[in-house]
Scaffold this active site. Structure first.
Site, mmCIF file in Angstrom:
data_model
loop_
_atom_site.group_PDB
_atom_site.id
_atom_site.type_symbol
_atom_site.label_atom_id
_atom_site.label_comp_id
_atom_site.label_asym_id
_atom_site.label_seq_id
_atom_site.Cartn_x
_atom_site.Cartn_y
_atom_site.Cartn_z
ATOM 1 N N VAL A 16 0.844 -1.205 0.000
ATOM 2 C CA VAL A 16 0.000 0.000 0.000
ATOM 3 C C VAL A 16 0.877 1.253 0.000
ATOM 4 C CG1 VAL A 16 -1.730 1.311 1.307
ATOM 5 C CG2 VAL A 16 -1.924 -1.177 1.159
ATOM 6 N N CYS A 130 -10.613 -2.002 1.742
ATOM 7 C CA CYS A 130 -10.688 -1.879 0.277
ATOM 8 C C CYS A 130 -12.001 -2.421 -0.302
ATOM 9 C CB CYS A 130 -9.503 -2.600 -0.365
ATOM 10 S SG CYS A 130 -9.137 -4.196 0.359
ATOM 11 N N HIS A 250 -9.835 -5.994 -6.992
ATOM 12 C CA HIS A 250 -10.904 -6.757 -6.330
ATOM 13 C C HIS A 250 -12.177 -6.661 -7.177
ATOM 14 C CE1 HIS A 250 -8.369 -7.291 -2.975
ATOM 15 N NE2 HIS A 250 -9.018 -6.639 -2.031
ATOM 16 N N ASN A 324 -7.676 -2.488 -5.795
ATOM 17 C CA ASN A 324 -7.722 -2.514 -4.321
ATOM 18 C C ASN A 324 -6.608 -1.688 -3.689
ATOM 19 O OD1 ASN A 324 -6.277 -4.848 -5.557
ATOM 20 N ND2 ASN A 324 -5.574 -5.177 -3.464
HETATM 21 P P1 NAP Z 1 3.078 -5.060 3.532
HETATM 22 O O1 NAP Z 1 3.295 -5.070 2.063
HETATM 23 O O2 NAP Z 1 3.392 -6.270 4.318
HETATM 24 O O3 NAP Z 1 3.913 -3.809 4.144
HETATM 25 C C1 NAP Z 1 3.940 -3.548 5.514
HETATM 26 C C2 NAP Z 1 4.574 -2.175 5.757
HETATM 27 O O4 NAP Z 1 4.517 -1.872 7.152
HETATM 28 C C3 NAP Z 1 6.046 -2.127 5.368
HETATM 29 O O5 NAP Z 1 6.365 -0.835 4.927
HETATM 30 C C4 NAP Z 1 6.718 -2.415 6.703
HETATM 31 O O6 NAP Z 1 8.046 -1.928 6.765
HETATM 32 C C5 NAP Z 1 5.834 -1.604 7.620
HETATM 33 N N1 NAP Z 1 5.997 -2.015 9.004
HETATM 34 C C6 NAP Z 1 5.906 -3.274 9.501
HETATM 35 N N2 NAP Z 1 6.201 -3.278 10.813
HETATM 36 C C7 NAP Z 1 6.472 -1.986 11.151
HETATM 37 C C8 NAP Z 1 6.876 -1.344 12.349
HETATM 38 N N3 NAP Z 1 7.059 -2.024 13.484
HETATM 39 N N4 NAP Z 1 7.064 0.002 12.323
HETATM 40 C C9 NAP Z 1 6.908 0.694 11.183
HETATM 41 N N5 NAP Z 1 6.552 0.136 9.999
HETATM 42 C C10 NAP Z 1 6.345 -1.188 9.994
HETATM 43 O O7 NAP Z 1 1.587 -4.698 3.896
HETATM 44 P P2 NAP Z 1 0.524 -3.782 3.108
HETATM 45 O O8 NAP Z 1 -0.272 -4.611 2.211
HETATM 46 O O9 NAP Z 1 1.226 -2.570 2.558
HETATM 47 O O10 NAP Z 1 -0.451 -3.382 4.282
HETATM 48 C C11 NAP Z 1 -0.031 -2.620 5.380
HETATM 49 C C12 NAP Z 1 -1.243 -2.317 6.240
HETATM 50 O O11 NAP Z 1 -2.134 -1.477 5.487
HETATM 51 C C13 NAP Z 1 -2.075 -3.557 6.597
HETATM 52 O O12 NAP Z 1 -1.615 -4.173 7.762
HETATM 53 C C14 NAP Z 1 -3.440 -2.986 6.750
HETATM 54 O O13 NAP Z 1 -3.639 -2.531 8.064
HETATM 55 C C15 NAP Z 1 -3.455 -1.820 5.793
HETATM 56 N N6 NAP Z 1 -4.163 -2.195 4.542
HETATM 57 C C16 NAP Z 1 -5.320 -1.598 4.308
HETATM 58 C C17 NAP Z 1 -6.021 -1.924 3.191
HETATM 59 C C18 NAP Z 1 -7.343 -1.307 2.960
HETATM 60 O O14 NAP Z 1 -8.240 -2.053 2.646
HETATM 61 N N7 NAP Z 1 -7.516 -0.004 3.081
HETATM 62 C C19 NAP Z 1 -5.566 -2.856 2.291
HETATM 63 C C20 NAP Z 1 -4.363 -3.469 2.536
HETATM 64 C C21 NAP Z 1 -3.674 -3.121 3.682
HETATM 65 P P3 NAP Z 1 9.310 -2.911 6.484
HETATM 66 O O15 NAP Z 1 9.621 -2.778 5.017
HETATM 67 O O16 NAP Z 1 10.381 -2.326 7.331
HETATM 68 O O17 NAP Z 1 8.932 -4.288 6.877
HETATM 69 O O1 3JN Z 2 -7.114 -8.799 2.126
HETATM 70 C C1 3JN Z 2 -7.533 -7.812 1.524
HETATM 71 O O2 3JN Z 2 -7.834 -7.852 0.320
HETATM 72 C C2 3JN Z 2 -7.703 -6.546 2.257
HETATM 73 C C3 3JN Z 2 -6.936 -6.567 3.531
HETATM 74 C C4 3JN Z 2 -6.843 -5.552 4.332
HETATM 75 C C5 3JN Z 2 -6.117 -5.650 5.589
HETATM 76 C C6 3JN Z 2 -5.015 -6.498 5.701
HETATM 77 C C7 3JN Z 2 -4.351 -6.611 6.912
HETATM 78 C C8 3JN Z 2 -4.776 -5.918 8.010
HETATM 79 C C9 3JN Z 2 -6.529 -4.906 6.684
HETATM 80 C C10 3JN Z 2 -7.642 -3.926 6.524
HETATM 81 O O3 3JN Z 2 -7.427 -2.890 5.937
HETATM 82 O O4 3JN Z 2 -8.751 -4.175 6.983
HETATM 83 C C11 3JN Z 2 -5.858 -5.060 7.898
HETATM 84 C C12 3JN Z 2 -6.309 -4.337 9.108
HETATM 85 O O5 3JN Z 2 -5.845 -3.220 9.321
HETATM 86 O O6 3JN Z 2 -7.095 -4.888 9.880
#
Ligand code: NAP
Ligand code: 3JN
Length: 346
Positions: A16, A130, A250, A324
């Site tokens: 993201v 999303c 999605h 998404n």
């Molecule tokens: P990802 O590809 O696994 O990336 C995780 C990010 O978080 C990386 O930049 C990681 O940094 C950083 N991180 C992990 N641990 C940390 C810490 N202790 N302190 C600071 N940064 C840290 O995951 P993603 O798909 O981008 O998703 C990240 C989050 O966004 C999810 O957990 C969820 O809450 C949210 N999300 C929301 C949606 C939505 O529907 N709106 C969709 C997907 C995700 P490093 O490179 O150092 O590991």
């Molecule tokens: O799986 C997907 O397509 C959407 C996932 C979103 C997600 C993944 C990890 C943690 C979330 C979210 O945005 O609801 C979270 C979370 O923050 O709970």
């Protein structure tokens, strides 16, 4: 003189976060400085912004000194710990995690649906899930014209929703299957759950972990967030969320029942046609309908296959597709930042 903003991206190295950076690069947001934050794992690595190198820093409370806008996408526990620290130091937080979404004093915003809620913020604004975002964006113009009673959705979700490791897992497994090699599963359906299943050439009816009622958290998020965004606790919503071997985009099959009688599929299409953020792609005669492959890198939500239910005169079906990582996450967050500035709320 135009005010310029100091912006921080928390989780900048994630699936993201990478897209948030691209959306900020393309945005009209007047940015003075940019800061990219991550865990200690990626701290010290270099990303770029508008052609200039930016060194990624470890996210700490002090990272937010003098920051005006902090966009978080590093997981719920990081937002729980650091979002209040950012607010304490004067920043407005736009949080992509589920941590604050259902908190009463936190607006949960899709600008096309409930932009006015931004005015009620107390420092933190939540970006919805999303799957919720694209569904409410498509339902809102219909609801405004004809009312909305019930929604039943089945999702067909891309692996990028589960992060960069899940994208890697799909590619590695696909290669292994094609090479007739053993397949390893360690991330999907949910990294934190006990069992993992092959996603390549599969469909997995589990996204996030299960709650006590046998719905998954992803399904609960869709149900609860839809009611909150639409400001209608009595709206009936049911969801089944499924992961498919698609890297991005999605898709959702959405059944909905409206309040008004005598409405045709053509009426529903007319209300979608010029709706903000919506692109209607619906012509069965030419096999025109939204497809996941076509939505990648686009900010809009694509809608097609609109048709009236054959038994329920107030019931309709539609197919809703969006990137998404953009409308579902990065673009909606950056759009919120743009709207805060446009509405003079920041
Ligand atoms: P990802 O590809 O696994 O990336 C995780 C990010 O978080 C990386 O930049 C990681 O940094 C950083 N991180 C992990 N641990 C940390 C810490 N202790 N302190 C600071 N940064 C840290 O995951 P993603 O798909 O981008 O998703 C990240 C989050 O966004 C999810 O957990 C969820 O809450 C949210 N999300 C929301 C949606 C939505 O529907 N709106 C969709 C997907 C995700 P490093 O490179 O150092 O590991
Ligand atoms: O799986 C997907 O397509 C959407 C996932 C979103 C997600 C993944 C990890 C943690 C979330 C979210 O945005 O609801 C979270 C979370 O923050 O709970």
């Amino acid at each position: 003189m135009t005010k310029l903003y100091n912006v921080a991206v928390v989780g900048a190295t994630g699936a993201v976060g990478e897209q948030i950076i691209l959306q900020l690069e393309q945005s009209d947001l007047p940015i003075a400085t940019i800061k990219f934050l991550s865990s200690p794992r990626s701290a010290g690595s270099t990303l770029s912004f508008k052609g200039k190198p930016v060194i990624v820093e470890e996210a700490t409370p002090e990272s937010f000194t003098a920051i005006d806008i902090a966009i978080f996408s590093a997981g719920g526990s990081i937002s729980a710990e650091l979002a209040p620290e950012a607010v304490k130091r004067g920043a407005i937080v736009i949080d992509n995690t589920s941590h604050y979404r259902m908190a009463e004093d936190v607006p949960l915003v899709v600008p096309e649906v409930n932009e006015d809620a931004l005015r009620q913020h107390h420092g933190i604004i939540a970006n919805p899930n999303c799957s919720t975002i694209q569904m409410v964006a498509a339902l809102e113009p219909i609801r405004q014209q004809y009312g909305l009673k019930r929604v039943i959705v089945s999702t067909y979700q891309a692996v990028s929703g589960a992060g960069n490791l899940a994208i890697d897992e799909l590619y590695t497994q696909t290669q292994a299957v094609l090479n007739n090699e053993p397949v390893e599963a360690t991330i999907l359906p949910s990294a934190g759950d006990k069992k993992h299943y092959q996603i390549a050439f599969n469909a997995i009816p589990q996204i996030d972990v299960f709650g006590e009622d046998d719905y998954t958290y992803e399904e609960h998020k869709m149900i609860n967030e839809t009611k909150k965004i639409m400001g209608d606790a009595s709206l009936k919503v049911a969801a089944t969320c499924v992961r498919l071997p698609i890297s991005r985009g999605h898709s959702e099959s959405v059944y909905f029942e409206i309040d008004e009688a005598g409405v045709s599929a053509a009426d529903i299409k007319a209300s979608l046609k010029d709706a903000p953020g919506i692109v209607l792609q619906d012509d069965p005669a030419t096999q025109t309908y939204p497809q996941a492959l076509d939505c990648v890198d686009k900010r809009e939500t694509f809608v097609g296959r609109v048709r009236r239910d054959l038994d329920e005169p107030k019931g309709f079906h539609m197919w809703v597709v969006s990137d998404n990582l953009l409308k579902g996450a990065a673009w909606n967050s950056v759009q919120i930042a743009e709207r805060l500035v446009a509405l003079n709320i920041i």
